[in-house]
Design an enzyme around this catalytic site. Structure first.
Site, PDB file in Angstrom:
ATOM      1  CD  GLN A  24     -44.575-121.954 -53.545  1.00 37.76           C
ATOM      2  OE1 GLN A  24     -45.589-121.281 -53.675  1.00 37.76           O
ATOM      3  NE2 GLN A  24     -44.562-123.271 -53.704  1.00 37.76           N
ATOM      4  CB  SER A  40     -55.023-134.926 -42.694  1.00 34.66           C
ATOM      5  OG  SER A  40     -55.724-135.635 -43.702  1.00 34.66           O
ATOM      6  CD  GLU A  66     -42.720-125.381 -50.677  1.00 30.40           C
ATOM      7  OE1 GLU A  66     -42.054-125.274 -49.632  1.00 30.40           O
ATOM      8  OE2 GLU A  66     -42.229-125.701 -51.777  1.00 30.40           O
ATOM      9  CG  ASN A 100     -49.176-121.624 -54.873  1.00 31.57           C
ATOM     10  OD1 ASN A 100     -49.424-122.029 -53.744  1.00 31.57           O
ATOM     11  ND2 ASN A 100     -47.971-121.689 -55.390  1.00 31.57           N
TER      12      ASN A 100
END
Length: 290
Positions: A24, A40, A66, A100
């Site tokens: 990550q 949500s 993630e 990302n």
């Protein structure tokens, strides 16, 4: 991977069987955004599955998603939809970085560290990495150059709301003057254009009076010589990897010159005897007049 678990298949997996990705790139997550996403998901469900790969019996490792996984945990979901993949370490790291970059604005230093990691995993050149990541080679090289800033300077940028272009501007300065420039950018909330002008002014100052005292404080010859000697010593320290930082200011009839040397410097320096005239140098942010 079991025969029934074919790559590309969407399955419902227990959240506690999914471990985070070791590749990550993101080091900081906006908790407010995660909370909003959790609300949500509770109202509408998880519209896009996460991606995982099998690492053992009833064990999976996250490949992409993630923020979605964190939000599902915050929403206290027991199971989440996941796409099974058979990616190896290299592919998993690259896909996590790409997600990302493409989906959410990533901290520029996190992006640079992620790029450096996939280059290491791929064992390729910067040119090849740029092609695979969909970047131009100069853009990739500029991102990697950000890592030449110290961790403290990187924190100044992220904590002070400075952009990648602010950070790239300060890279034109010698190491010993970057922290002071960043502090001024944060303190005065300089735009990118103003930051560029600040750096230009610092670089254009006369060479015979290096350091933060250039142009900002008038000095007679003997004092200038002494300040030059001090700055030369600081430059030698920075060349040896010691991140010393200088600042200079003028009071009522006096000049105050401060040198900050980190206590975790890699190599100790000889300490002169100041018993007769002790030096008290309070920390003082640099004032640079453009």
């Amino acid at each position: 991977m079991a025969k029934k678990d074919k790559p590309g298949k969407i399955v419902m997996l227990p959240v506690d069987q999914i471990e985070p990705s070791p590749y990550q790139a993101r080091t900081a997550f906006d908790e407010t955004e995660i909370a909003a996403l959790a609300v949500s998901i509770l109202q509408n469900g998880l519209l896009q599955p996460i991606s995982v790969r099998r690492t053992g019996i009833h064990k999976y490792q996250l490949v992409a998603g993630e923020r979605r996984l964190r939000a599902c945990r915050l929403a206290k979901l027991e199971k989440v939809p996941a796409i099974l993949t058979d990616y190896n370490d290299t592919e998993s790291a690259a896909l996590g970085l790409l997600e990302n970059i493409q989906r959410t604005q990533l901290d520029p230093f996190d992006t640079a560290r992620g790029i450096r990691e996939v280059i290491r995993l791929w064992g390729c050149t910067q040119a090849e990495a740029a092609r695979r990541l969909g970047l131009s080679q100069p853009a990739l090289a500029n991102k990697l150059r950000l890592l030449s800033l110290t961790p403290e300077q990187q924190q100044l940028c992220t904590g002070g709301g400075l952009t990648e272009r602010h950070a790239r501007a300060v890279l034109r300065l010698p190491e010993s003057r970057r922290t002071a420039a960043l502090e001024k950018m944060v303190r005065d909330k300089l735009s990118v254009r103003e930051a560029d002008r600040l750096v230009d002014a610092m670089l254009a100052a006369p060479r015979d009076a290096p350091g933060p005292c250039r142009r900002t404080v008038p000095m007679v010859g003997d004092v200038r010589l002494f300040v030059n000697t001090l700055q030369h010593a600081v430059d030698m320290m920075t060349q040896k990897g010691i991140n010393a930082v200088t600042s200079c200011g003028q009071g009522d009839g006096y000049l105050e010159y401060t040198v900050r040397i980190p206590i975790d410097a890699p190599a100790p320096l000889p300490v002169p005897d100041f018993t007769e005239a002790p030096c008290h140098a309070p920390e003082m942010p640099e004032e640079v007049k453009v």
